[in-house]
Scaffold this motif. Structure first.
Motif, PDB file in Angstrom:
ATOM      1  N   ILE A  45       0.873  -1.163   0.000  1.00  0.00           N
ATOM      2  CA  ILE A  45       0.000   0.000   0.000  1.00  0.00           C
ATOM      3  C   ILE A  45       0.913   1.216   0.000  1.00  0.00           C
ATOM      4  O   ILE A  45       1.567   1.499   0.999  1.00  0.00           O
ATOM      5  CB  ILE A  45      -0.921   0.004   1.238  1.00  0.00           C
ATOM      6  CG1 ILE A  45      -1.763  -1.274   1.266  1.00  0.00           C
ATOM      7  CG2 ILE A  45      -1.799   1.261   1.247  1.00  0.00           C
ATOM      8  CD1 ILE A  45      -2.525  -1.480   2.555  1.00  0.00           C
ATOM      9  N   ASP A  46       0.979   1.889  -1.133  1.00  0.00           N
ATOM     10  CA  ASP A  46       1.881   3.015  -1.336  1.00  0.00           C
ATOM     11  C   ASP A  46       3.319   2.527  -1.129  1.00  0.00           C
ATOM     12  O   ASP A  46       3.773   1.676  -1.863  1.00  0.00           O
ATOM     13  CB  ASP A  46       1.503   4.179  -0.424  1.00  0.00           C
ATOM     14  CG  ASP A  46       2.071   5.512  -0.895  1.00  0.00           C
ATOM     15  OD1 ASP A  46       2.349   5.658  -2.102  1.00  0.00           O
ATOM     16  OD2 ASP A  46       2.232   6.407  -0.052  1.00  0.00           O
ATOM     17  N   ASN A  47       4.013   3.012  -0.103  1.00  0.00           N
ATOM     18  CA  ASN A  47       5.389   2.552   0.130  1.00  0.00           C
ATOM     19  C   ASN A  47       5.488   1.660   1.364  1.00  0.00           C
ATOM     20  O   ASN A  47       6.570   1.420   1.880  1.00  0.00           O
ATOM     21  CB  ASN A  47       6.350   3.754   0.262  1.00  0.00           C
ATOM     22  CG  ASN A  47       5.972   4.665   1.407  1.00  0.00           C
ATOM     23  OD1 ASN A  47       4.985   4.437   2.090  1.00  0.00           O
ATOM     24  ND2 ASN A  47       6.744   5.711   1.606  1.00  0.00           N
ATOM     25  N   PHE A  48       4.342   1.136   1.827  1.00  0.00           N
ATOM     26  CA  PHE A  48       4.294   0.264   2.994  1.00  0.00           C
ATOM     27  C   PHE A  48       4.026  -1.167   2.546  1.00  0.00           C
ATOM     28  O   PHE A  48       3.083  -1.416   1.796  1.00  0.00           O
ATOM     29  CB  PHE A  48       3.200   0.737   3.957  1.00  0.00           C
ATOM     30  CG  PHE A  48       3.101  -0.073   5.209  1.00  0.00           C
ATOM     31  CD1 PHE A  48       4.097  -0.008   6.169  1.00  0.00           C
ATOM     32  CD2 PHE A  48       2.014  -0.895   5.437  1.00  0.00           C
ATOM     33  CE1 PHE A  48       4.016  -0.751   7.343  1.00  0.00           C
ATOM     34  CE2 PHE A  48       1.917  -1.638   6.596  1.00  0.00           C
ATOM     35  CZ  PHE A  48       2.921  -1.568   7.554  1.00  0.00           C
ATOM     36  N   ILE A 103      -6.433  -5.007   8.178  1.00  0.00           N
ATOM     37  CA  ILE A 103      -5.205  -4.289   7.833  1.00  0.00           C
ATOM     38  C   ILE A 103      -5.219  -2.879   8.401  1.00  0.00           C
ATOM     39  O   ILE A 103      -4.243  -2.431   8.997  1.00  0.00           O
ATOM     40  CB  ILE A 103      -4.990  -4.269   6.301  1.00  0.00           C
ATOM     41  CG1 ILE A 103      -4.617  -5.674   5.819  1.00  0.00           C
ATOM     42  CG2 ILE A 103      -3.925  -3.248   5.903  1.00  0.00           C
ATOM     43  CD1 ILE A 103      -4.441  -5.814   4.323  1.00  0.00           C
ATOM     44  N   LEU A 104      -6.336  -2.171   8.237  1.00  0.00           N
ATOM     45  CA  LEU A 104      -6.400  -0.777   8.676  1.00  0.00           C
ATOM     46  C   LEU A 104      -6.080  -0.628  10.165  1.00  0.00           C
ATOM     47  O   LEU A 104      -5.316   0.252  10.557  1.00  0.00           O
ATOM     48  CB  LEU A 104      -7.780  -0.188   8.372  1.00  0.00           C
ATOM     49  CG  LEU A 104      -8.135  -0.039   6.892  1.00  0.00           C
ATOM     50  CD1 LEU A 104      -9.607   0.326   6.737  1.00  0.00           C
ATOM     51  CD2 LEU A 104      -7.241   0.988   6.221  1.00  0.00           C
ATOM     52  N   LEU A 139      -0.078   6.192   7.649  1.00  0.00           N
ATOM     53  CA  LEU A 139       0.261   5.340   8.795  1.00  0.00           C
ATOM     54  C   LEU A 139       0.462   6.206  10.015  1.00  0.00           C
ATOM     55  O   LEU A 139       1.094   7.240   9.952  1.00  0.00           O
ATOM     56  CB  LEU A 139       1.563   4.574   8.512  1.00  0.00           C
ATOM     57  CG  LEU A 139       1.446   3.418   7.547  1.00  0.00           C
ATOM     58  CD1 LEU A 139       2.823   2.950   7.139  1.00  0.00           C
ATOM     59  CD2 LEU A 139       0.672   2.279   8.164  1.00  0.00           C
ATOM     60  N   ASN A 140      -0.082   5.770  11.139  1.00  0.00           N
ATOM     61  CA  ASN A 140       0.112   6.462  12.398  1.00  0.00           C
ATOM     62  C   ASN A 140       1.185   5.693  13.176  1.00  0.00           C
ATOM     63  O   ASN A 140       0.888   4.787  13.921  1.00  0.00           O
ATOM     64  CB  ASN A 140      -1.188   6.520  13.199  1.00  0.00           C
ATOM     65  CG  ASN A 140      -1.056   7.281  14.477  1.00  0.00           C
ATOM     66  OD1 ASN A 140      -0.111   8.044  14.670  1.00  0.00           O
ATOM     67  ND2 ASN A 140      -1.995   7.090  15.368  1.00  0.00           N
TER      68      ASN A 140
END
Length: 125
Positions: A79-82, A106-107, A123-124
């Protein structure tokens, strides 16, 4: 990652890896009402994800009724760069021709934050 809002749904693009094969999936619904991440089997067939003898079939319950599904472990979900490694997702038919749902499994686990003002998924950490 930028969220896309079409007036009805929030969507993103993600990449899944299975047994060395990569697949980019567009229009993945960000669904906080879905406990599990679900991908349509027709989409995953392209990279060799199919029902195999011995896969357990479950039933999911939702607004549209019940649907059968089975689970597979994806080598990677990007997901993007994760990157998430070795994550089990549900494989099942989704209504209205949708390709996939990014669910709370996942969230929540990876502490994603949905910023509705700026239409971003972050991402937190």
């Amino acid at each position: 990652m930028k969220l896309i809002y079409d007036g009805n749904l929030l969507t993103i693009t993600l990449i899944v890896s299975y047994r060395g094969n990569l697949l980019k999936i567009k229009d993945v619904i960000v669904d906080t009402g879905s406990f599990h991440t679900v991908i349509n089997p027709d989409v995953l067939e392209e990279i060799g994800v199919t029902y195999e003898n011995g896969d357990v079939i479950y039933e999911a319950y939702g607004i549209g009724g019940t649907v059968p599904f089975y689970t597979k472990t994806m080598n990677e979900i990007i997901i993007d760069n994760f990157t998430i490694r070795n994550f089990e997702i549900d494989i099942g038919t989704l209504p209205n021709g949708h390709h996939a749902l990014l669910g709370l499994d996942i969230l929540r686990k990876y502490h994603f934050v949905i910023d509705l003002k700026n239409l971003e998924l972050t991402l937190n950490m």
